[in-house]
Design an enzyme around this catalytic site. Structure first.
Site: not given
Ligand SMILES: Cc1cc2nc3c(=O)[nH]c(=O)nc-3n(C[C@H](O)[C@H](O)[C@H](O)COP(=O)(O)O)c2cc1C
Length: 384
Positions: A82, A281, A284, A312-313, A315-316
């Site tokens: 999400p 996340h 972030r 989660d995260g 992955i490219r």
């Molecule tokens: C632009 C952006 C917005 C995101 N918004 C949410 C969010 O609203 N809720 C949430 O649980 N995670 C959010 N995430 C985190 C993603 O669900 C996920 O954990 C994260 O993108 C994984 O890392 P990756 O981008 O390297 O795959 C967001 C990530 C990005 C890049």
């Protein structure tokens, strides 16, 4: 020249095209992370420090990469995490991502800060779908999201737990990124130089955050940075007891997102969760947090037989998915691998990004001598 999704062959290609297509505040909102972005980089590097050991002559003409997650069989052990505000990345937003997920029969998640409503997603998509919940101070808002998910047949509720305050996303501070975006002197030229994006934003469906707007003005009518939104709107007092109550109220599959320790993974079982997303996340939130892939083995060893563990995260590439599954993850998920593609080409871009990674998974499984995901295990890997 990288000007079309047809010339994109990997996540980095989509990233470059997204950078050209988006006004810079929007691009950096997707691309950026917290503080020095050490965790963002580490999330992908972690995969690169482990090597795959293939076997040969295994008869790999027909292989199976489907898996079962939270009671649903999905075609590929990868799904769409999400992510907030998708209509800012491309005017098709969540609908494009949902269509791509439906096409591949895999899960996709919509955020509490989605630009499409729970009702619209429920009506349009019968494929596996997750609603991501941020627990707000406003209990009426929390109840409303849960009830709408029940009525609209969402398959799982994912509560994000790593966002108790906003991460320090310095790129957003520099660009002045807010929801809804505000035009200021700093960013004006960037919007002017991206007329396609700007015209779509101004003249297509009005930007809104339908889950929130009956309860809060911030984010829809009042500009606010995403970090400030989290720090002021979310409930910092929540404990495991609240999660148990929400689980009882919801009654369906519960996934807890943002779990990084064995201690917490065990508590997820106690509160009745069926899945956990090992996640920081996407770097972030807490910079310096360990990479999900680095934490995977110890969490799987402790709870992998009792709960679906999702990595989660970072992955490219398809090979990253194979490595996570070799350590016992049930599936992987990610944000940026598809968000760059969404920004680069809407539905077609998202479809192509997923297809390329799915092809990589199939090709690499064959090169590894694996017929099904069960064949992936720790013996396939060597840590340097
Ligand atoms: C632009 C952006 C917005 C995101 N918004 C949410 C969010 O609203 N809720 C949430 O649980 N995670 C959010 N995430 C985190 C993603 O669900 C996920 O954990 C994260 O993108 C994984 O890392 P990756 O981008 O390297 O795959 C967001 C990530 C990005 C890049």
């Amino acid at each position: 020249m990288l000007n079309s999704i047809k010339n994109c062959f990997n996540t980095e290609d989509f990233r470059k095209l997204a950078k050209r297509k988006l006004p810079f505040p929007v691009f950096h909102y997707i691309d950026g992370a917290a503080d020095d972005e050490v965790t963002l980089r580490r999330n992908t590097q972690a995969f690169e420090e482990v090597d795959l050991i293939p076997n040969v002559l295994k008869g790999v003409e027909n292989i199976d990469i489907s898996t079962e997650l939270m009671g649903k069989r999905i075609s590929t052990p990868l799904f769409f995490s999400p992510t907030a505000l998708q209509r800012l990345f491309h005017h098709q937003g969540e609908i494009a991502v949902g269509k791509a997920a439906q096409n591949f029969n895999t899960f996709f998640g919509i955020s509490s800060l989605a630009t499409a409503s729970i009702e619209e997603i429920g009506e349009k998509f019968s494929s596996p779908k997750i609603f991501q919940m941020y627990i707000h101070k406003d209990k009426g808002l929390n109840d409303s999201m849960i009830e709408k998910c029940k009525i609209n047949n969402f398959d799982a509720l994912a509560i994000t737990l790593d966002t108790i305050v906003g991460g320090n996303r310095e790129r957003d501070l520099r660009t002045g990124f807010t929801s809804p975006p505000k035009l200021d002197f700093n960013s004006f030229l960037s919007y002017a130089f991206h007329p396609e994006w700007t015209l779509n934003y101004l003249f297509r469906k009005k930007f809104e955050l339908p889950q929130l707007q009956d309860f809060v003005s911030e984010g829809t009518n009042i500009n606010i940075s995403v970090g400030d939104y989290f720090s002021t709107m979310l409930d910092q007092s929540i404990t495991w007891k609240d999660i148990e109550e929400i689980k009882n109220q919801w009654g369906g599959h519960l996934c807890l997102k943002g779990i990084m320790s064995v201690e917490d993974a065990k508590k997820c079982i106690d509160v009745g969760a069926t899945a956990i997303m090992i996640s920081n996340h996407g770097g972030r939130q807490l910079d310096g947090s360990r990479a999900p892939f680095d934490q995977l083995a110890e969490i799987v060893d402790a709870v992998g037989d009792k709960i679906d563990v999702i990595c989660d995260g970072g992955i490219r590439r398809g090979s990253h998915v194979l490595k996570a599954l070799s350590l016992g993850a049930k599936a992987c998920s990610g944000g940026r691998y598809y968000l760059y593609a969404l920004a680069a080409g809407g539905y077609e871009g998202t479809l192509r990004a997923f297809q390329l990674i799915q092809e990589e998974i199939i090709r690499d499984m064959k090169l590894m001598g694996c017929n099904s995901l069960k064949d992936l295990n720790k013996d396939n890997l060597r840590f340097r």
